[in-house]
Design a protein around this motif. Structure first.
Motif, mmCIF file in Angstrom:
data_model
loop_
_atom_site.group_PDB
_atom_site.id
_atom_site.type_symbol
_atom_site.label_atom_id
_atom_site.label_comp_id
_atom_site.label_asym_id
_atom_site.label_seq_id
_atom_site.Cartn_x
_atom_site.Cartn_y
_atom_site.Cartn_z
ATOM 1 N N PHE A 413 5.119 9.363 1.893
ATOM 2 C CA PHE A 413 6.117 10.574 1.875
ATOM 3 C C PHE A 413 7.497 10.691 0.885
ATOM 4 O O PHE A 413 8.454 9.239 0.969
ATOM 5 N N GLY A 414 7.983 11.960 0.795
ATOM 6 C CA GLY A 414 8.966 12.094 0.072
ATOM 7 C C GLY A 414 8.638 11.090 -1.609
ATOM 8 O O GLY A 414 7.661 11.275 -2.573
ATOM 9 N N PHE A 415 9.982 10.647 -2.094
ATOM 10 C CA PHE A 415 10.335 9.821 -3.204
ATOM 11 C C PHE A 415 9.447 9.089 -2.906
ATOM 12 O O PHE A 415 9.149 7.581 -3.934
ATOM 13 N N ASP A 416 8.851 8.152 -2.322
ATOM 14 C CA ASP A 416 8.354 6.898 -2.152
ATOM 15 C C ASP A 416 7.205 7.503 -2.538
ATOM 16 O O ASP A 416 6.490 6.348 -3.019
ATOM 17 N N LYS A 417 6.310 8.685 -2.399
ATOM 18 C CA LYS A 417 5.078 8.473 -2.827
ATOM 19 C C LYS A 417 5.583 8.417 -4.324
ATOM 20 O O LYS A 417 4.697 7.915 -5.342
ATOM 21 N N GLU A 418 6.234 8.502 -5.346
ATOM 22 C CA GLU A 418 6.611 7.791 -6.829
ATOM 23 C C GLU A 418 6.926 7.260 -6.872
ATOM 24 O O GLU A 418 5.951 6.217 -7.992
ATOM 25 N N ILE A 419 7.763 6.241 -5.933
ATOM 26 C CA ILE A 419 7.706 5.154 -6.329
ATOM 27 C C ILE A 419 6.218 4.275 -6.232
ATOM 28 O O ILE A 419 6.349 2.823 -7.207
ATOM 29 N N ALA A 420 5.875 4.788 -5.635
ATOM 30 C CA ALA A 420 3.967 3.983 -5.013
ATOM 31 C C ALA A 420 2.925 4.093 -6.677
ATOM 32 O O ALA A 420 2.916 3.172 -7.097
ATOM 33 N N ARG A 422 4.975 4.234 -9.522
ATOM 34 C CA ARG A 422 5.831 3.283 -10.121
ATOM 35 C C ARG A 422 5.177 2.424 -10.320
ATOM 36 O O ARG A 422 4.734 1.118 -11.424
ATOM 37 N N LEU A 423 5.040 1.575 -9.010
ATOM 38 C CA LEU A 423 4.474 0.143 -9.112
ATOM 39 C C LEU A 423 2.826 -0.314 -9.546
ATOM 40 O O LEU A 423 2.133 -1.012 -9.789
ATOM 41 N N TRP A 426 3.523 -0.983 -13.432
ATOM 42 C CA TRP A 426 3.532 -1.656 -13.430
ATOM 43 C C TRP A 426 2.399 -2.820 -13.271
ATOM 44 O O TRP A 426 2.667 -4.015 -13.943
ATOM 45 N N GLU A 427 1.938 -3.136 -11.963
ATOM 46 C CA GLU A 427 1.097 -3.974 -11.389
ATOM 47 C C GLU A 427 -0.322 -3.673 -12.595
ATOM 48 O O GLU A 427 -0.759 -4.986 -12.948
ATOM 49 N N ARG A 428 -0.786 -2.291 -13.059
ATOM 50 C CA ARG A 428 -1.923 -2.302 -14.294
ATOM 51 C C ARG A 428 -1.509 -2.977 -15.504
ATOM 52 O O ARG A 428 -2.167 -3.815 -15.837
ATOM 53 N N LYS A 429 -0.321 -2.963 -15.603
ATOM 54 C CA LYS A 429 0.558 -3.218 -17.153
ATOM 55 C C LYS A 429 0.644 -4.944 -16.757
ATOM 56 O O LYS A 429 0.012 -5.394 -17.863
ATOM 57 N N ARG A 430 1.262 -4.987 -15.910
ATOM 58 C CA ARG A 430 1.024 -6.757 -15.559
ATOM 59 C C ARG A 430 -0.899 -7.319 -15.929
ATOM 60 O O ARG A 430 -0.375 -8.324 -16.742
ATOM 61 N N ARG A 431 -0.918 -6.529 -15.121
ATOM 62 C CA ARG A 431 -2.928 -7.449 -15.718
ATOM 63 C C ARG A 431 -3.343 -7.341 -16.765
ATOM 64 O O ARG A 431 -3.542 -8.138 -17.596
#
Length: 434
Positions: A413-420, A422-423, A426-431
């Protein structure tokens, strides 16, 4: 002196308010409390089985607590004693108990009615217990406050709690009809004004009869009163609202849940109730700032700065102009997308922090400002993220002995969707960098 007048028979001829003249003479005349007094209801069953126990009557003002207690004493054939916790001290209580013991020895029971019982302190409340247990008195306490918060557990364990309801419009209308029968004339009101007068009573039977008495004092030949004229004739009652007691928290809860449930109009109503009731604006704004973080969070990151800005605007403008900012904020928060994921994530992180004690950060997460710290491995392996090609080194910053734990999972919902998004990136890049 008052007893001398009463014994001489003067008291019955003295002027009495309408509410006193219409005080019910039997439980069947009590309006609005059928859930307690109707056929098969709890208090009626107690009387029918002749097992009247000690009670706590909890309800708003003017719904019949004192009247019910008096009528219960009559129907149970008990002597009625009434005291108020506001005006009664230890010496007064001792006299009450002594009189009750004397009656008991003569075969007469006592019903002790204690108005505002929640105002007695713990020691005073405990003082009733031996007399209740010994059967010296049947205690009926009246309170407008939640007994769970205001009365001792020991007293509550010896008394049943019954909740009285504020009177609805039908019950108020029945009181108006009794007032008309008593006075021998109709209330000089239009139909709309009659409904408005019932609303002005705010569920208080005693106050409704006081209002009716004011209306009945109008000249008999006057035209029916319109709604627009009521304010000039009767004193409008302030809403029942005790800033230090339960209603304070009930309305705050209703406000927060209305905002959380995206019910804009209900949220505005409860905020208005708090303002009209005289609530401290600082308390309202504290709740709204909490709501901006707890219930809206990163779904709308502008909610928190707007809440703080509205608080500052209110402090700058004062009342009544500052209430414009309050209303704007309530409408904004209630209509904003909602997410409590950041709030929930931090609660989980705190729980794990308590479990894991004093685990140190990994070496690369610590600075090494001294040679000794460098020699101990502080900062070893650290990669400055800004020096990497994609601005992300992918290091693990959890303690070395603690597996990575996922706390924060944004909503869609809302800007939460954009944050998801991003996370996930970064999780994919970390792996990829492992």
């Amino acid at each position: 002196m008052s007893d001398l007048f009463a014994n001489a028979g003067f008291e019955k001829d003295a002027p009495r308010p309408l509410a006193d003249r219409l005080r019910p003479e039997s439980l069947s005349e009590v309006v609005g409390q059928d859930h307690l007094l109707g056929a098969g209801a709890p208090l009626r069953r107690m009387l029918d089985t002749q097992r009247l126990s000690s009670l706590i009557l909890w309800g708003p003002p003017g719904v019949g607590k004192t009247t019910i207690a008096r009528l219960l004493a009559t129907e149970a054939n008990l002597e009625f004693e009434q005291i108020s916790a506001i005006f009664t001290g230890v010496a007064d209580l001792r006299k009450v108990f002594d009189r009750a013991k004397a009656r008991r020895s003569a075969g007469q029971g006592t019903l002790l009615f204690v108005d505002e019982i929640h105002r007695f302190n713990k020691a005073q409340q405990d003082g009733f217990l031996p007399h209740v247990e010994a059967g010296v008195i049947t205690l009926i306490g009246a309170t407008t406050e939640n007994p769970s918060f205001e009365l001792n557990a020991a007293l509550l364990s010896r008394a049943q709690v019954f909740t009285l309801k504020r009177l609805d419009e039908d019950a108020i209308e029945r009181l108006f009809q009794r007032a008309e029968k008593e006075s021998g004339r109709k209330l000089p009101l239009t139909e709309e004004a009659r409904k408005a007068l019932a609303i002005m009573a705010d569920g208080d039977g005693r106050f409704s009869l006081n209002l009716a008495e004011e209306i009945l004092a109008e000249p008999k030949d006057r035209k029916p009163i319109e709604v627009s004229e009521l304010g000039a004739i009767v004193q409008r009652r302030a809403p029942v609202y005790d800033k230090g007691q339960e209603s304070h928290y009930n309305l705050a809860s209703a406000l927060q849940k209305s905002i959380r449930g995206s019910d804009v109009d209900a949220a505005l109503y409860w905020a208005a109730r708090m303002v009209v009731g005289g609530e401290d604006p600082k308390f309202i704004f504290r709740r709204l700032v909490v709501i901006a973080s707890e219930d809206i969070g990163n779904a709308d990151p502008q909610a928190l700065p707007m809440a703080v800005a509205a608080k500052n605007a209110f402090e700058f403008l004062g009342q009544p102009e500052g209430e414009i900012a309050l209303g704007q904020l309530v409408a904004y928060l209630a209509s904003a997308p909602k997410s409590n994921r950041a709030y929930a994530a931090f609660k989980k992180a705190k729980a794990l922090a308590r479990e894991t004690g004093s685990l140190p950060p990994p070496p690369h997460a610590m600075n090494a400002p001294t040679k000794l710290m460098k020699s101990l491995g502080y900062s070893d392996g650290y990669v400055y993220d800004h020096d990497t090609e994609d601005g992300f080194a992918g290091l693990n910053y959890f303690p070395e002995d603690l597996p990575r734990t996922k706390f924060y999972e944004p909503t869609q919902f809302g800007f939460d969707k954009e944050i998801a998004k991003r996370l996930q990136y970064w999780e994919r890049k970390r792996r990829e960098k492992e």
